[in-house]
Design an enzyme around this catalytic site. Structure first.
Site, mmCIF file in Angstrom:
data_model
loop_
_atom_site.group_PDB
_atom_site.id
_atom_site.type_symbol
_atom_site.label_atom_id
_atom_site.label_comp_id
_atom_site.label_asym_id
_atom_site.label_seq_id
_atom_site.Cartn_x
_atom_site.Cartn_y
_atom_site.Cartn_z
ATOM 1 N N ASP A 13 15.361 -26.857 -15.486
ATOM 2 C CA ASP A 13 14.623 -25.865 -14.708
ATOM 3 C C ASP A 13 13.257 -26.473 -14.417
ATOM 4 O OD1 ASP A 13 13.048 -23.780 -13.775
ATOM 5 O OD2 ASP A 13 13.933 -22.283 -15.104
ATOM 6 N N TYR A 55 12.463 -18.853 -20.301
ATOM 7 C CA TYR A 55 12.244 -17.695 -19.441
ATOM 8 C C TYR A 55 13.130 -16.536 -19.885
ATOM 9 C CZ TYR A 55 12.774 -14.679 -15.350
ATOM 10 O OH TYR A 55 12.861 -13.591 -14.520
ATOM 11 N N LYS A 115 9.000 -19.407 -6.298
ATOM 12 C CA LYS A 115 7.704 -19.787 -6.840
ATOM 13 C C LYS A 115 7.017 -20.827 -5.955
ATOM 14 C CE LYS A 115 9.039 -17.086 -10.276
ATOM 15 N NZ LYS A 115 10.475 -16.884 -10.126
ATOM 16 N N ARG A 162 28.433 -17.003 4.968
ATOM 17 C CA ARG A 162 28.350 -17.161 3.516
ATOM 18 C C ARG A 162 28.569 -18.614 3.129
ATOM 19 N NH1 ARG A 162 32.639 -14.574 1.835
ATOM 20 N NH2 ARG A 162 33.803 -16.462 1.288
#
Length: 381
Positions: free
Chosen positions: A170, A98, A195, A46
Site C-alpha cells: 500500500d 489502516y 489521496k 464495466r
C-alpha cells in the site's frame, strides 16, 4: 523520462477525432459493434472505458509498472488482491495498519478461511516464525497509517521469495513520487487514488499496479467479474490531478518537514511520528527506499490527555477536522475515533495507537500560516 514529465504526459494522447489535448470523458455504458463475428475493442464499460484506460496507463507509468487497474475505491482494489487467495491461505501484515484494511481482513475475509497475522514489521525478521507453506501474501504499508512506521520493502520481498508468496505494498502515503515498490521487487502496488494521486478531495478511487502479466490477468478477471470499477468522470478528474502531482508533492514534503520540526521543539508536544527525523525508527531504510519523507505525520500532547487533544482539534482553523488525506488542503484527524475506530482498543494500544494520537495531512498552503494555526490551537490547551 523524468517523473514530472511522466506526470504531465504518460498515458495521455491527443483525441484522434478532435485533437483535444485532454482525454475526453467517454460517458457511455456500452459501445456499438459492427458484427458479432468481427468484434474488436470496447464492448461494455464495466470491462473497459477509454478514459479509464488512459488513467491506468498513466498510473502504471508513474509506478514504473507494465499494467494498472483502477477501482471504485482503495478498498475495492484491496478486496481484489485478497480475492486472489483461497480458503486456508495465510497473509502476513502489519499490526499498524489502516483501520479499513484491518476491518476487511478480519470481518470479511477471515470468515472465508483466510488467516491474517498482524505483526510488527518494522523488523521484518519478526515474520519468520509465521511463515509456512500456507503463506501466500505479504500485505504491507510503508509509511504506515497512522504511526508512520517504515517497513523494509526489499527485505520483505527477499523473505517472501522463500515461501513463493506475493508482496503487495500500500503506497498511498508515499505516492509514486516518493517511492516505487515494484522497483524493489514487490509484485503489486496499491493506491488509494482518492489521496495524493487525485489530490483535490473530489474523487474516491483505488488502483493496482503490476508487472507480471499472468498476475495482471488474474486481477483483471476479478476487476471485470466483480465490477468495482470507477466511472469516466472520476477517471478524468484523476488524470487532471496527476498532472500536478510532482508539484504538489514538493510542497507537501516542504510543509511536512517545517511542521514536524516545529512540533518536535514545542513544549506541549509529547512525541512526533515522522520518518524524516534521524531518530525515527528505520529512518535509514526510509532514506534508502524513499526520495523524501512526505506530508503525513502524527503526534501526541504531553501527558496523552484525550480531552486536551480534542480541544486542540476543535480549535484549528486552517486544518479541517476530517477523514482522508493527500489533498491540497490540510486536514487534522483523530485515528482512534475516525480512521481506526474499527480496530479494538486493546489491539490499537498494542501497536502504540493511543486514544490521544492526532494525525495531520499537511496540505500545500503557506507553511507559516499552518504553523500559526497550530500555535493558536496549542495556546488553548
Amino acid at each position: 523520462m523524468k517523473f514530472g514529465t511522466k506526470a504531465v504526459h504518460a498515458g495521455v494522447e491527443p483525441d484522434p477525432s478532435t485533437g483535444a489535448i485532454m482525454t475526453p470523458i467517454y460517458q457511455t455504458s456500452t459501445y456499438v459493434q459492427e458484427s458479432p463475428a468481427k468484434h474488436k475493442g470496447y464492448a461494455y464499460a464495466r470491462g473497459a472505458n477509454p478514459t479509464r484506460n488512459a488513467l491506468q496507463k498513466s498510473i502504471a507509468a508513474l509506478e514504473n509498472g507494465k499494467f494498472a487497474l483502477c477501482f471504485s475505491s482503495g478498498m475495492g482494489a484491496t478486496d481484489a488482491v485478497i480475492k486472489l487467495l483461497n480458503p486456508g491461505d495465510e497473509v502476513i501484515t502489519s499490526n499498524d495498519l489502516y483501520g479499513g484494511s484491518y476491518r476487511m481482513f478480519r470481518r470479511v475475509f477471515e470468515k472465508y478461511g483466510i488467516k491474517f497475522h498482524f505483526i510488527d514489521l518494522t523488523d521484518v525478521n519478526n515474520a519468520k516464525s509465521y511463515i509456512n507453506d500456507k503463506t501466500k501474501l505479504f500485505w504491507i504499508e510503508t509509511p504506515t497509517n497512522p504511526l508512520m512506521n517504515i517497513v523494509d520493502i526489499k527485505a520483505c520481498v527477499d523473505l517472501a521469495k522463500q515461501c513463493k508468496a506475493w508482496v503487495a505494498v500500500d503506497n498511498t502515503f508515499a505516492s509514486p513520487y516518493l517511492q516505487n515498490p515494484l522497483d524493489l521487487g514487490a509484485d503489486i502496488v496499491m493506491h488509494s487514488v482518492t489521496k495524493y494521486l487525485g489530490g483535490h478531495s473530489d474523487v474516491v478511487m483505488g488502483a493496482l499496479v503490476i508487472n507480471d502479466e499472468k498476475l495482471y490477468q488474474e486481477l483483471a478477471f476479478i476487476h471485470n467479474s466483480c465490477g468495482a470499477v470507477p466511472g469516466p468522470q472520476d477517471s478524468f478528474l484523476v488524470l487532471r490531478g496527476i498532472k500536478t502531482l510532482h508539484l504538489r508533492m514538493e510542497r507537501h514534503c516542504l510543509n511536512g518537514r517545517k511542521i514536524a520540526e516545529y512540533l518536535k521543539q514545542h513544549p506541549k508536544i509529547g512525541k512526533v511520528y515522522w520518518p524524516g527525523f534521524s531518530d525515527h525508527p528505520n529512518h535509514a531504510i526510509a532514506k534508502k527506499q524513499m526520495r523524501d519523507f512526505g506530508g503525513m505525520l502524527s503526534f501526541t500532547l504531553k501527558g496523552d490527555n484525550l480531552d486536551q487533544a480534542i480541544k486542540l482539534m476543535e480549535s484549528m482553523e486552517l486544518f479541517s477536522l476530517a477523514e482522508s488525506l493527500g489533498g491540497v488542503e490540510s486536514l487534522i484527524n483523530h485515528p482512534a475515533s475516525m480512521t481506526h475506530a474499527s480496530i479494538p482498543k486493546e489491539e490499537r494500544l498494542k501497536s502504540g495507537l493511543v486514544d490521544s494520537l492526532i494525525r495531520l495531512s499537511i496540505g500545500v498552503e503557506d507553511g507559516e500560516d499552518l504553523i500559526a494555526d497550530l500555535e493558536r490551537a496549542l495556546a488553548k490547551v
